[in-house]
Design an enzyme around this catalytic site. Structure first.
Site, short mmCIF file in Angstrom:
data_model
loop_
_atom_site.label_atom_id
_atom_site.label_comp_id
_atom_site.label_asym_id
_atom_site.label_seq_id
_atom_site.Cartn_x
_atom_site.Cartn_y
_atom_site.Cartn_z
N CYS A 94 2.78 -2.43 -2.36
CA CYS A 94 2.17 -1.50 -1.40
C CYS A 94 3.04 -0.27 -1.18
O CYS A 94 2.56 0.86 -1.25
CB CYS A 94 1.92 -2.23 -0.08
SG CYS A 94 1.13 -1.18 1.14
N CYS A 114 -0.46 1.16 -2.07
CA CYS A 114 -1.13 1.84 -0.95
C CYS A 114 -0.49 3.16 -0.55
O CYS A 114 -1.18 4.17 -0.41
CB CYS A 114 -1.14 0.96 0.31
SG CYS A 114 -0.96 -0.80 0.09
N LYS A 130 -0.27 5.99 -3.30
CA LYS A 130 -1.68 6.30 -3.59
C LYS A 130 -2.28 7.18 -2.49
O LYS A 130 -2.92 8.18 -2.77
CB LYS A 130 -2.43 4.96 -3.72
CG LYS A 130 -3.89 4.99 -3.97
CD LYS A 130 -4.79 4.95 -2.76
CE LYS A 130 -4.61 3.88 -1.74
NZ LYS A 130 -5.33 2.66 -1.95
N TYR A 190 -11.67 -0.65 -6.80
CA TYR A 190 -11.25 0.41 -5.88
C TYR A 190 -10.09 1.24 -6.42
O TYR A 190 -10.03 2.45 -6.17
CB TYR A 190 -10.96 -0.16 -4.48
CG TYR A 190 -9.61 -0.83 -4.30
CD1 TYR A 190 -8.52 -0.12 -3.81
CD2 TYR A 190 -9.42 -2.18 -4.60
CE1 TYR A 190 -7.28 -0.73 -3.63
CE2 TYR A 190 -8.20 -2.79 -4.43
CZ TYR A 190 -7.14 -2.07 -3.94
OH TYR A 190 -5.92 -2.67 -3.77
N GLU A 235 -10.34 5.24 -6.79
CA GLU A 235 -9.40 6.09 -6.02
C GLU A 235 -8.66 7.05 -6.95
O GLU A 235 -8.51 8.24 -6.64
CB GLU A 235 -8.40 5.20 -5.28
CG GLU A 235 -9.04 4.45 -4.12
CD GLU A 235 -8.12 3.49 -3.41
OE1 GLU A 235 -8.44 3.11 -2.28
OE2 GLU A 235 -7.08 3.09 -3.98
N HIS A 271 -19.36 12.43 21.34
CA HIS A 271 -20.09 13.52 20.69
C HIS A 271 -19.28 14.80 20.64
O HIS A 271 -18.58 15.10 21.61
CB HIS A 271 -21.40 13.76 21.46
CG HIS A 271 -22.29 14.76 20.82
ND1 HIS A 271 -23.00 14.49 19.66
CD2 HIS A 271 -22.57 16.03 21.16
CE1 HIS A 271 -23.69 15.58 19.33
NE2 HIS A 271 -23.44 16.52 20.22
N GLU A 316 -20.40 8.34 16.02
CA GLU A 316 -21.41 8.06 17.05
C GLU A 316 -22.69 7.49 16.44
O GLU A 316 -23.47 6.82 17.12
CB GLU A 316 -21.71 9.29 17.89
CG GLU A 316 -22.42 10.42 17.17
CD GLU A 316 -22.63 11.65 18.06
OE1 GLU A 316 -23.30 11.51 19.09
OE2 GLU A 316 -22.10 12.73 17.73
P1 FAD Z 1 3.81 -7.47 -3.50
O1 FAD Z 1 3.76 -6.43 -2.46
O2 FAD Z 1 3.29 -7.15 -4.84
O3 FAD Z 1 5.32 -7.93 -3.61
C1 FAD Z 1 5.76 -8.85 -4.57
C2 FAD Z 1 7.21 -8.55 -4.90
O4 FAD Z 1 7.75 -9.65 -5.63
C3 FAD Z 1 7.40 -7.34 -5.78
O5 FAD Z 1 8.32 -6.44 -5.16
C4 FAD Z 1 7.96 -7.89 -7.09
O6 FAD Z 1 8.87 -7.01 -7.72
C5 FAD Z 1 8.64 -9.15 -6.61
N1 FAD Z 1 8.80 -10.20 -7.63
C6 FAD Z 1 7.86 -10.66 -8.49
N2 FAD Z 1 8.35 -11.68 -9.22
C7 FAD Z 1 9.63 -11.87 -8.80
C8 FAD Z 1 10.67 -12.79 -9.18
N3 FAD Z 1 10.45 -13.74 -10.09
N4 FAD Z 1 11.89 -12.68 -8.58
C9 FAD Z 1 12.10 -11.71 -7.64
N5 FAD Z 1 11.16 -10.84 -7.25
C10 FAD Z 1 9.94 -10.92 -7.81
N6 FAD Z 1 -3.75 -2.88 -0.22
C11 FAD Z 1 -4.21 -2.40 0.95
O7 FAD Z 1 -4.30 -3.15 1.93
N7 FAD Z 1 -4.59 -1.08 1.09
C12 FAD Z 1 -4.50 -0.21 0.06
O8 FAD Z 1 -4.84 0.96 0.21
C13 FAD Z 1 -4.01 -0.69 -1.19
N8 FAD Z 1 -3.88 0.15 -2.23
C14 FAD Z 1 -3.35 -0.31 -3.42
C15 FAD Z 1 -3.21 0.58 -4.46
C16 FAD Z 1 -2.71 0.16 -5.67
C17 FAD Z 1 -2.54 1.15 -6.80
C18 FAD Z 1 -2.31 -1.20 -5.82
C19 FAD Z 1 -1.74 -1.67 -7.13
C20 FAD Z 1 -2.44 -2.10 -4.78
C21 FAD Z 1 -2.96 -1.66 -3.56
N9 FAD Z 1 -3.14 -2.52 -2.48
C22 FAD Z 1 -3.63 -2.05 -1.29
C23 FAD Z 1 -2.83 -3.96 -2.59
C24 FAD Z 1 -1.48 -4.28 -1.96
O9 FAD Z 1 -0.48 -3.48 -2.55
C25 FAD Z 1 -1.15 -5.76 -2.17
O10 FAD Z 1 -2.22 -6.53 -1.66
C26 FAD Z 1 0.13 -6.17 -1.46
O11 FAD Z 1 1.23 -5.40 -1.87
C27 FAD Z 1 0.41 -7.66 -1.71
O12 FAD Z 1 1.62 -8.03 -1.12
P2 FAD Z 1 2.43 -9.27 -1.69
O13 FAD Z 1 3.53 -9.52 -0.70
O14 FAD Z 1 1.53 -10.37 -2.02
O15 FAD Z 1 3.05 -8.79 -3.07
#
Ligand code: FAD
Length: 452
Positions: A43, A48, A51, A177, A181, A435, A440
Site C-alpha cells: 500500500c 494505494c 497510485k 481496478y 486506475e 445543498h 444530496e
Molecule cells: P502487503 O502490504 O503487501 O505487505 C506484505 C509485506 O511482506 C511486503 O512488504 C513484502 O515485501 C513482505 N514480505 C513478503 N514475503 C516476505 C518474506 N518471506 N520475508 C519478509 N518479508 C516478506 N488497497 C486499498 O485499500 N486501496 C487502494 O487504493 C489500493 N490500491 C492499490 C494499488 C495497487 C497498484 C496495488 C498493487 C494494491 C492496492 N491496494 C489498495 C491493495 C493493498 O495494497 C493491499 O490490500 C495491502 O497492502 C495488503 O496488505 P498486507 O499486509 O496483506 O500485505
C-alpha cells in the site's frame, strides 16, 4: 529461561503485519517483524499511496481546461514526469520512515531480511534461526503475468511507478481496478492509452450499470477500451513493442503494463511443509480467527485472499493481536465493505450490486440519478455522474449504494456507515440534503426506476 525467543514473529511489514505487531507489543508481547523489501508494504511503497498521488497529478490536465470557462487564463501547461516521480518517491521515503519509527516506538524488533518457516515455532531470517510462540504470516501478494512469448517486455504496477519517462503510447492489460486506475493516470498525464480486457466489460464484480457507465466516461476522455481482447505475443521492434492479439490484430506501443491479477506471495515460504493448507491460488486457508491448519500459525491480509484491501488487512491484524495477546477476542466482518476505484471519474461502492441482490432472490426497488455535475455546467466538460441505490422491496433496507463521479470515494465512505447499519430507504430520505452537492442525490431519490 523463556521457551521461545519471541512471543510473536511476524513475516511481512505491510499494512496488516505492522498493525498486528504494534498492537501485540502494546499488550506487552515480545515481538519481531521481518521485511524483505521496504517497511510499509504494498500500500505505502507500491500501491494505494503512490497510485493516488499519480492520480492527483493526472487530474490537473482537466483542471487547467475546466478553469477557462470559469474566467481563468492558464498559460501553456507542461508536465514533467521526472518531477512527479521524484516528489512521489520523497513522500514514500517519508512514510517508510514513519512506519519504521512506529515499529521502534512500539518496541517491535525489525529484521530487514526475508524470513522462511522452518517448523511451527521456528523461522530462518538473515542467516539465523529464531523461535516464537506464535507466527503471523502477512506477506501480501505480487503481480502475476501470463506466460506468453515476449512477456518479459511488459511491466506491472511495480515498475509503472519507476518508469524513466512517460510512455507516449501505452497498452494496459486487465479489467480490474488497478488496470482501470492506471489507464486513467497515463491518459490524464498525456499518454495515448489502450486498455485491453478479455472479458465482456471492465470491473467484473461491480454493478453492471457502474461498469458500463465508467467505460463510457473513460472512452469520452480518450481511452480506447477493447474488450474480448487477449494478447497472444509481444515483440520488440527497436524502442517500440508490437502486441499481437489472439484475433490477429497487431497494436504498436511504447510500453505494455499488465494488471491481470495478483498472487499471494507464499511460494517458497515453507508453509505446506509445516502443514499449513494452501489453496490452488497460493492463498493461505484460514478460519474466521485467521488461524491456519497449524495452531501456532495465523495469516492475515492479501496472502489469505479474502478481501484484498488495506483497511481489511489492518483490521485482520488488529483482531488477531487483540484476540491472541489482549483480552478482547473478535473476528473481522467481511460483509458490506466499501471500496473505491480511483479511475477518472472515480467510483465508490458499498454493499450489493443489483445483479448480486437479484441473485439472492430478492424483489428490489432501484433508484437512480444520472446527471451532469454542477461544476461541468460551466466548465463545459462532457462528464456525467451516476448514483444508484439497490433497495430490498420488502424491508426497504438499502442493500447497495453505487456512484461514479467526482468525489465518489469520499461520499461513499459516509454512505457506508448507513448501509452497514442496515438503514432503510426511508431513513436515507429522513436525512435533509446538503445543498448544492452531488451527495444530496443519495437522500433525494424519490421514484424507483425499476421494481421487481
Ligand atoms: P502487503 O502490504 O503487501 O505487505 C506484505 C509485506 O511482506 C511486503 O512488504 C513484502 O515485501 C513482505 N514480505 C513478503 N514475503 C516476505 C518474506 N518471506 N520475508 C519478509 N518479508 C516478506 N488497497 C486499498 O485499500 N486501496 C487502494 O487504493 C489500493 N490500491 C492499490 C494499488 C495497487 C497498484 C496495488 C498493487 C494494491 C492496492 N491496494 C489498495 C491493495 C493493498 O495494497 C493491499 O490490500 C495491502 O497492502 C495488503 O496488505 P498486507 O499486509 O496483506 O500485505
Amino acid at each position: 529461561m523463556p521457551q521461545y525467543d519471541y512471543d510473536l514473529f511476524v513475516i511481512g511489514a505491510g499494512s496488516g503485519g505492522v498493525r498486528a505487531a504494534r498492537v501485540a507489543a502494546g499488550y506487552g508481547a515480545k515481538v519481531a517483524i521481518a521485511e524483505e523489501s521496504r517497511v510499509g508494504g504494498t500500500c505505502v511503497i507500491r500501491g494505494c499511496v503512490p497510485k493516488k498521488l499519480l492520480s492527483y497529478a493526472a487530474h490537473f490536465h482537466e483542471d487547467f481546461e475546466d478553469a477557462r470557462n470559469y474566467g481563468w487564463t492558464v498559460g501553456e501547461a507542461t508536465f514533467d514526469w521526472a518531477t512527479l516521480i521524484a516528489n512521489k518517491d520523497k513522500e514514500i521515503d517519508r512514510l517508510n520512515g514513519i512506519y519504521k519509527k512506529l515499529l521502534a516506538g512500539s518496541k517491535v524488533e525489525l529484521l530487514e531480511s526475508r524470513a522462511v518457516i522452518v517448523d511451527p515455532h521456528t523461522v530462518e531470517v538473515g542467516g539465523k534461526r529464531v523461535t516464537a510462540k506464535n507466527l503471523l504470516i502477512a506477506v501480501g501478494g505480487w503481480p502475476e503475468r501470463p506466460q506468453i512469448p515476449g512477456i518479459e517486455h511488459s511491466i506491472t504496477s511495480n515498475e509503472a511507478f519507476h518508469l524513466q519517462s512517460l510512455p507516449k503510447e501505452i497498452i494496459v492489460v486487465g479489467g480490474g481496478y488497478i488496470a482501470v486506475e492506471f489507464a486513467g493516470i497515463f491518459n490524464g498525464l498525456g499518454a495515448k492509452v489502450t486498455e485491453l480486457y478479455r472479458g465482456e466489460q471492465i470491473l467484473r464484480g461491480f454493478d453492471d450499470e457502474v461498469r458500463h457507465f465508467l467505460a463510457a466516461e473513460m472512452a469520452k476522455k480518450g481511452i480506447a477500451i477493447r474488450t474480448h481482447a487477449d494478447v497472444a505475443r509481444i515483440d520488440k521492434s527497436g524502442a517500440r513493442l508490437n502486441v499481437t492479439l489472439k484475433d490477429g490484430a497487431v497494436l504498436a506501443c511504447d510500453a505494455i503494463m499488465y494488471a491481470t491479477g495478483r498472487r499471494p506471495k507464499t511460494d517458497g515460504l515453507g508453509l505446506a511443509e509445516v502443514g499449513v493448507t494452501l489453496k490452488e491460488s497460493g492463498a493461505i486457508a484460514v478460519d474466521a480467527a485467521s488461524q491456519t491448519a497449524v495452531p501456532s500459525i495465523h495469516a492475515i491480509g492479501d496472502c489469505t485472499d479474502r478481501v484484498n484491501l488495506t483497511p481489511v488487512a489492518i483490521r485482520e491484524g488488529h483482531a488477531y493481536a487483540d484476540s491472541v495477546f489482549g483480552s478482547r477476542s473478535w473476528a473481522v466482518d467481511h460483509k458490506t465493505i466499501a471500496s473505491a476505484v480511483f479511475s477518472h471519474p472515480p467510483v465508490g461502492v458499498v454493499g450489493l450490486s443489483e445483479a448480486a441482490a437479484r441473485g439472492e432472490g430478492r424483489a428490489l426497488d432501484i433508484y437512480k440519478a444520472d446527471f451532469k455535475p454542477l461544476k461541468h455546467t460551466i466548465s463545459g466538460r462532457d462528464e456525467r455522474t451516476l448514483m444508484k441505490l439497490v433497495v430490498d422491496r420488502q424491508s426497504q433496507v438499502v442493500l447497495g449504494a453505487h456512484m461514479v463521479g467526482i468525489d465518489a470515494p469520499e461520499i461513499i465512505q459516509a454512505i457506508a456507515i448507513a448501509v452497514k447499519m442496515g438503514a432503510t430507504k426511508q431513513q436515507f430520505d429522513a436525512a435533509v440534503a446538503v445543498h448544492p452537492t452531488a451527495a444530496e442525490e443519495f437522500v433525494t431519490l424519490r421514484t424507483p426506476v425499476a421494481a421487481g
